[in-house]
Design a protein around this motif. Structure first.
Motif, PDB file in Angstrom:
ATOM      1  N   SER A  63      70.672  45.242  51.685  1.00 49.79           N
ATOM      2  CA  SER A  63      70.236  44.705  52.887  1.00 49.79           C
ATOM      3  C   SER A  63      69.155  44.909  53.539  1.00 49.79           C
ATOM      4  CB  SER A  63      70.766  46.553  53.124  1.00 49.79           C
ATOM      5  OG  SER A  63      70.054  47.407  52.551  1.00 49.79           O
ATOM      6  N   VAL A  64      68.233  44.933  53.182  1.00 50.70           N
ATOM      7  CA  VAL A  64      66.754  45.562  53.460  1.00 50.70           C
ATOM      8  C   VAL A  64      66.638  43.650  54.330  1.00 50.70           C
ATOM      9  CG1 VAL A  64      64.534  45.310  53.197  1.00 50.70           C
ATOM     10  CG2 VAL A  64      66.117  47.320  52.773  1.00 50.70           C
ATOM     11  N   VAL A  65      67.315  42.703  53.234  1.00 52.25           N
ATOM     12  CA  VAL A  65      66.737  41.052  53.677  1.00 52.25           C
ATOM     13  C   VAL A  65      67.660  41.094  54.619  1.00 52.25           C
ATOM     14  CG1 VAL A  65      66.723  38.506  52.386  1.00 52.25           C
ATOM     15  CG2 VAL A  65      65.583  40.698  51.568  1.00 52.25           C
ATOM     16  N   ALA A  66      68.139  40.934  54.632  1.00 48.89           N
ATOM     17  CA  ALA A  66      69.730  40.410  55.448  1.00 48.89           C
ATOM     18  C   ALA A  66      69.060  41.352  57.347  1.00 48.89           C
ATOM     19  CB  ALA A  66      70.916  41.297  55.162  1.00 48.89           C
ATOM     20  N   ILE A  67      68.667  42.112  57.184  1.00 51.88           N
ATOM     21  CA  ILE A  67      68.387  43.063  58.223  1.00 51.88           C
ATOM     22  C   ILE A  67      67.112  42.494  59.132  1.00 51.88           C
ATOM     23  CG2 ILE A  67      66.919  45.016  59.292  1.00 51.88           C
ATOM     24  CD1 ILE A  67      69.147  46.452  57.977  1.00 51.88           C
ATOM     25  N   ASP A  68      66.106  41.806  57.880  1.00 52.76           N
ATOM     26  CA  ASP A  68      65.422  41.129  58.136  1.00 52.76           C
ATOM     27  C   ASP A  68      65.755  39.696  58.841  1.00 52.76           C
ATOM     28  OD1 ASP A  68      62.381  40.767  58.203  1.00 52.76           O
ATOM     29  OD2 ASP A  68      62.006  39.955  56.419  1.00 52.76           O
ATOM     30  N   ILE A  69      66.617  39.226  58.570  1.00 49.47           N
ATOM     31  CA  ILE A  69      66.384  37.525  58.545  1.00 49.47           C
ATOM     32  C   ILE A  69      67.087  37.561  59.999  1.00 49.47           C
ATOM     33  CG2 ILE A  69      68.195  35.772  58.042  1.00 49.47           C
ATOM     34  CD1 ILE A  69      67.828  36.237  55.271  1.00 49.47           C
ATOM     35  N   ILE A  70      68.322  38.787  59.421  1.00 48.20           N
ATOM     36  CA  ILE A  70      68.875  38.936  61.303  1.00 48.20           C
ATOM     37  C   ILE A  70      68.120  39.080  62.863  1.00 48.20           C
ATOM     38  CG2 ILE A  70      70.542  40.449  62.483  1.00 48.20           C
ATOM     39  CD1 ILE A  70      72.039  40.522  60.533  1.00 48.20           C
ATOM     40  N   THR A  71      66.612  39.516  62.309  1.00 49.45           N
ATOM     41  CA  THR A  71      66.005  40.498  63.228  1.00 49.45           C
ATOM     42  C   THR A  71      65.636  39.099  63.406  1.00 49.45           C
ATOM     43  OG1 THR A  71      65.903  42.482  62.085  1.00 49.45           O
ATOM     44  CG2 THR A  71      64.158  42.390  63.971  1.00 49.45           C
ATOM     45  N   THR A  72      64.785  38.708  62.603  1.00 45.98           N
ATOM     46  CA  THR A  72      63.702  37.168  62.900  1.00 45.98           C
ATOM     47  C   THR A  72      64.720  36.601  63.772  1.00 45.98           C
ATOM     48  OG1 THR A  72      63.067  37.034  61.151  1.00 45.98           O
ATOM     49  CG2 THR A  72      62.716  35.656  61.956  1.00 45.98           C
TER      50      THR A  72
END
Length: 98
Positions: A63-72
């Protein structure tokens, strides 16, 4: 329809609620009794707990990785489409400033 009718229906509802509460209590006691009789080896319980904790940890990391990708991606879209904080249009300088 007088007061006695609503009082009767209220008492009937009370009896139904208490009967349902007693039935729920019975099923809880039944489940507890069955779980006490069930003998599960301790290593199996520990293995299951460890697997569950690793699974939850993996979900949190994903979930942390997904949030980071979406934010980027969101920030890249803002940069590409020019929706930043400051408008970057052409500014015309006054004639006498050069």
């Amino acid at each position: 329809m007088g007061r006695s009718t609503s009082r009767q229906s209220r008492s009937r509802l009370g009896r139904i609620r208490s009967a349902m509460r007693a039935q729920a209590q019975y099923w809880k006691m039944y489940a507890v009794m069955k779980l006490r009789r069930l003998r599960v080896p301790t290593p199996l319980v520990l293995l299951t707990g460890a697997m569950m904790s690793f699974f939850v940890l993996g979900l949190m990391m994903a979930s942390v990785v997904a949030i980071d990708i979406i934010t980027t991606l969101f920030l890249l879209c803002r940069k590409v489409f020019g929706a930043g904080r400051h408008p970057q249009g052409k500014r015309t300088m006054p004639a006498g400033s050069r």
